[in-house]
Design an enzyme around this catalytic site. Structure first.
Site, PDB file in Angstrom:
ATOM      1  CG  HIS A 276      -3.292  -2.842   9.514  1.00 14.79           C
ATOM      2  ND1 HIS A 276      -3.230  -1.963   8.448  1.00 14.79           N
ATOM      3  CD2 HIS A 276      -2.507  -3.898   9.187  1.00 14.79           C
ATOM      4  CE1 HIS A 276      -2.436  -2.472   7.517  1.00 14.79           C
ATOM      5  NE2 HIS A 276      -1.974  -3.642   7.925  1.00 14.79           N
TER       6      HIS A 276
ATOM      7  CB  CYS B 270      -4.763  -1.079   5.514  1.00 17.18           C
ATOM      8  SG  CYS B 270      -5.826  -0.238   6.705  1.00 17.18           S
TER       9      CYS B 270
ATOM     10  CG  ASN C  72       0.053  -6.392   6.503  1.00 14.34           C
ATOM     11  OD1 ASN C  72      -0.836  -5.594   6.218  1.00 14.34           O
ATOM     12  ND2 ASN C  72       0.985  -6.130   7.410  1.00 14.34           N
TER      13      ASN C  72
ATOM     14  CD  GLN D  59      -1.191  -0.038   3.722  1.00 17.98           C
ATOM     15  OE1 GLN D  59      -1.611  -1.152   3.971  1.00 17.98           O
ATOM     16  NE2 GLN D  59      -1.525   1.022   4.436  1.00 17.98           N
TER      17      GLN D  59
END
Lengths: 235, 124
Positions: free
Chosen positions: A167, A25, A194, A19
């Site tokens: 997150h 996110c 992630n 990102q």
């Protein structure tokens, strides 16, 4: 429920992305969930656009009109799914590539690749989370990232961890036991994709413990949503 | 609280001393500069001037201590130098997270949500 399950083994998870220095996110979590749902609905894994969310999704929370998705300044996955239902769907990464900064919306309806049938929010129950993961594909989840800045690998299971969520990530699977070198104990864990690139964590992935005696560690069970995609035939 | 946790760790696993990388603070001071240099090379970092470099080194040292604390509090994972080790926790949160606060999420905890998923069978 199987002891171990990993959607990466079944082709439902796209490449790890990055990102960059943009608080987007939430768009990676939402696009990752739709990638998996689209794969389940059509058998095709399409890498979908996050930039369309960043530029075009300013959807507000139905219960909090002043709380809206705002690109690099943050957003929510469930509001992102609402946006997609109204906009019609999501373009591919190729057609609407990621820039990592807020831009003017360039959405082109004729280039929609995946559309949301509907989405739902899973209760804070690890068996239900596992069952929804297997039934609907990878799940969009929130987590407290306090230990992720220094995380290198292994199964994270902090003695002390806040549950306020900051997150957005993607739950792609779970394992019965991940060997924890230091404490010589096996810990069942969630497998989390992630969006900080492959040179973070375990090739871009994070593992956090699960199980009745460590339930909802770092808030990982408390914001879980599934999405289902429109089938190819209807498209 | 970290010391209390260390005691708890020892009590629970008397056979296993919690080995936290980095030794004591003196070691950390001595080694920090060399760690920082390899960090800068490994992640291709560059800073605009000597002041910025010095400031990022000080942040890096703080993050080495944080990694040691995290290792103590989270022994089943591995904590250490990552590509974010030159960022303060506030910079890290501001730049790389991005999940909007939501009162609805709070309501979820209380079990209210418009899109509640149906309960799925989990036995067999």
């Amino acid at each position: 429920l199987p002891d171990d399950f990993d959607w990466r083994d079944h082709g439902a998870v796209g490449p790890v992305k990055n990102q960059g220095s943009c608080g987007s996110c939430w768009s990676f979590s939402a696009s990752g969930a739709l990638e998996g749902a689209h794969y389940l609905a059509t058998g095709k894994l399409e890498v979908l656009s996050e930039q369309q969310f960043v530029d075009c999704d300013h959807e507000c929370d139905s219960s909090e009109p002043d709380s809206c998705d705002s690109g690099c300044n943050g957003g929510l996955m469930t509001t992102a799914f609402s946006y997609l239902q109204k906009a019609g769907g999501l373009e591919s990464e190729k057609d609407y590539p990621y820039t990592g900064s807020d831009g003017k919306c360039k959405f082109d309806k004729s280039k929609i690749v995946a559309s949301v049938q509907n989405f739902s929010v899973v209760s804070v129950d690890e068996a239900q989370i596992s069952a929804n993961l297997i039934k609907h594909g990878p799940l969009a989840i929130g987590i407290n990232a306090a230990y992720m800045q220094t995380y290198i690998g292994g199964v994270s299971c902090p003695y002390i961890c806040g549950r306020h969520l900051d997150h957005g990530v993607l739950l792609v699977g779970y394992g019965a036991s991940g060997f924890a070198p230091i404490r010589l104990k096996d810990k069942p864990y969630w497998i989390i994709k992630n969006s900080w690139g492959e040179n973070w964590g375990e090739n871009g992935y994070y593992k956090i413990c699960r199980g009745s005696n460590v339930r909802n560690k770092c808030g990982v069970d408390s914001m879980v949503s599934t999405v289902s995609a429109v089938h190819a035939s209807k498209e | 609280s970290a010391a209390a946790v260390a005691a708890a760790v020892d009590a629970e696993d008397p056979l296993i001393r919690q080995v936290v990388p980095g030794g004591d603070d003196n070691d950390l001071e001595l080694n920090a500069e060399s760690h920082f240099l390899s960090f800068v090379q490994r992640f291709g970092k560059s800073y605009k001037d000597a002041d910025e470099h010095a400031y990022r080194l000080s942040v890096f040292k703080d993050n080495l201590r944080r990694a040691r604390r995290h290792q103590l509090l989270d022994p089943s994972a591995e904590h250490g130098v990552t590509k974010f080790s030159d960022l303060t926790p506030a910079e890290f949160r501001r730049t790389y997270l991005g999940l909007r606060k939501s009162r609805r999420a709070l309501l979820r905890e209380l079990g209210e949500s418009a899109h509640e998923a149906p309960v799925l069978p989990t036995d067999g």
